[in-house]
Design a protein around this motif. Structure first.
Motif, PDB file in Angstrom:
ATOM      1  N   PHE A 291      -3.050  -2.884  -3.206  1.00 37.19           N
ATOM      2  CA  PHE A 291      -3.489  -1.680  -3.699  1.00 37.19           C
ATOM      3  C   PHE A 291      -4.751  -1.291  -3.070  1.00 37.19           C
ATOM      4  N   SER A 292      -5.069   0.157  -2.719  1.00 34.19           N
ATOM      5  CA  SER A 292      -6.632   0.443  -2.051  1.00 34.19           C
ATOM      6  C   SER A 292      -6.846   2.262  -3.063  1.00 34.19           C
TER       7      SER A 292
ATOM      8  N   THR B 170     -11.145   4.728 -10.370  1.00 31.17           N
ATOM      9  CA  THR B 170     -10.423   4.742  -9.526  1.00 31.17           C
ATOM     10  C   THR B 170     -10.890   5.219  -8.017  1.00 31.17           C
TER      11      THR B 170
ATOM     12  N   GLN C 143       0.692  -1.308  -0.019  1.00 28.68           N
ATOM     13  CA  GLN C 143       0.214  -0.535   0.248  1.00 28.68           C
ATOM     14  C   GLN C 143       0.471   0.668   0.165  1.00 28.68           C
TER      15      GLN C 143
ATOM     16  N   GLY D  73      -0.655   8.621  -6.082  1.00 29.03           N
ATOM     17  CA  GLY D  73      -0.920   9.430  -5.706  1.00 29.03           C
ATOM     18  C   GLY D  73       0.060  10.571  -5.361  1.00 29.03           C
TER      19      GLY D  73
ATOM     20  N   CYS E  53       0.404   3.258  -3.294  1.00 32.02           N
ATOM     21  CA  CYS E  53      -0.550   4.412  -3.076  1.00 32.02           C
ATOM     22  C   CYS E  53       0.297   5.392  -3.311  1.00 32.02           C
ATOM     23  N   SER E  54       1.797   5.446  -2.786  1.00 34.92           N
ATOM     24  CA  SER E  54       2.108   6.366  -2.972  1.00 34.92           C
ATOM     25  C   SER E  54       2.318   6.892  -4.633  1.00 34.92           C
TER      26      SER E  54
ATOM     27  N   THR F 185      -3.655   1.029   7.144  1.00 32.13           N
ATOM     28  CA  THR F 185      -3.784  -0.299   6.691  1.00 32.13           C
ATOM     29  C   THR F 185      -2.792  -1.925   7.330  1.00 32.13           C
TER      30      THR F 185
ATOM     31  N   GLY G  76      -6.156   4.094  -0.860  1.00 35.72           N
ATOM     32  CA  GLY G  76      -5.364   4.678  -0.395  1.00 35.72           C
ATOM     33  C   GLY G  76      -4.508   5.811  -1.445  1.00 35.72           C
ATOM     34  N   ALA G  77      -4.902   5.162  -2.416  1.00 40.32           N
ATOM     35  CA  ALA G  77      -4.552   5.679  -3.830  1.00 40.32           C
ATOM     36  C   ALA G  77      -4.924   7.899  -3.819  1.00 40.32           C
TER      37      ALA G  77
END
Length: 286
Positions: A159-160, A122, A96, A104, A100-101, A212, A163-164
């Motif tokens: 992945f979520s 997304t 994650q 983002g 996600c980073s 998470t 989180g993104a």
């Protein structure tokens, strides 16, 4: 005039003191309500099964039943399931934070075709219940031969969309001038991301990591579907297996639940300030 002004100034501190006392009383009551389930769980884990199921309830056992914690290891392979839970949590959290980073940063800083459309798609995942994806996810994991494996449990949660979105909000809050200055110094996009942007979003990474960890540690439905071997199950599934069809030893179940929740509770107590700061900061960004 002087006596009236003195009376007014004396009323102000009193009203503030009364207001502060009311706020502290409200917070104290809320804290007791939040802590009570954990205290009750600990008390029940030190009781006999008859005391747990007694009506009216027994609020304090006469003799503490420490043997309940030893019976947990006789009922389920607790240590095996504990390390499975640790492995799942660590791998999911690492995935994650990495994915996600990256997502983002791409959504917040990079310009590419259909960026807004992809970001909207997304976010639309957040509106779909996770149970909708369960059958196709199970078929994919089955075709890959990953049933009853840690990898099979980890992959769908690596992945979520949340989180993104969470990390996108953080990256949007960073001044563009910092990125431009790094680009003028000769940094490429990877160097900007790793050396400039990531250190500035540490509160967000910390908050996402803790969220998470809590979610992964408490996840039940997907591991319950994917795993059938007791030694390959995480603790959540192992605890569910302690509930019998006709009878349940609630004292042992409470003891196992206490041991299972202790690591995550300690982690949250240590990291709570980072979590609160991270979530508050993300909520302030445009």
């Amino acid at each position: 005039m002087s006596s009236r002004s003195t009376t007014r100034t004396s009323r102000v501190p009193r009203s503030r003191a009364t207001k502060d006392a009311g706020v502290h009383l409200f917070l104290a009551v809320g804290g007791v309500i939040m802590v009570f389930p954990f205290v009750w769980q600990l008390v029940m884990s030190l009781s006999t099964n008859s005391q747990v199921t007694s009506i009216p309830p027994t609020f304090w056992p006469g003799e503490l039943q420490w043997a309940n914690f030893g019976r947990v290891f006789e009922s389920i392979p607790f240590l095996d399931q504990f390390w499975v839970s640790v492995s799942i949590t660590v791998l999911r959290t690492a995935g994650q934070l990495l994915l996600c980073s990256l997502a983002g940063y791409a959504f917040a800083r990079m310009r590419f075709p259909f960026r807004r459309v992809i970001f909207g798609l997304t976010l639309s995942i957040l509106m779909v219940p996770p149970e909708v994806f369960m059958i196709p996810q199970y078929q994919i994991i089955q075709n890959l031969g990953l049933l009853n494996t840690t990898t099979g449990v980890v992959l769908p949660g690596i992945f979520s969309a949340f989180g993104a979105f969470f990390m996108t909000q953080f990256f949007r809050g960073i001044p563009v001038e910092l990125e431009e200055a790094a680009r003028l110094d000769g940094c490429n996009p990877w160097q900007i991301f790793i050396k400039v942007m990531l250190p500035l979003v540490k509160p967000g990474l910390s908050a996402l990591a803790v969220l998470t960890v809590v979610w992964s540690w408490n996840d039940l439905l997907w591991p319950l579907v994917v795993t059938t071997d007791t030694t390959k199950m995480p603790l959540t599934v192992g605890l569910a297996s302690l509930q019998g069809q006709y009878t349940t030893d609630y004292a042992v179940l409470m003891a196992a639940s206490t041991m299972a929740v202790a690591p995550i509770l300690i982690l949250f107590i240590i990291m709570q300030r980072r979590v609160i700061d991270g979530i508050a900061s993300s909520g302030l960004k445009g």
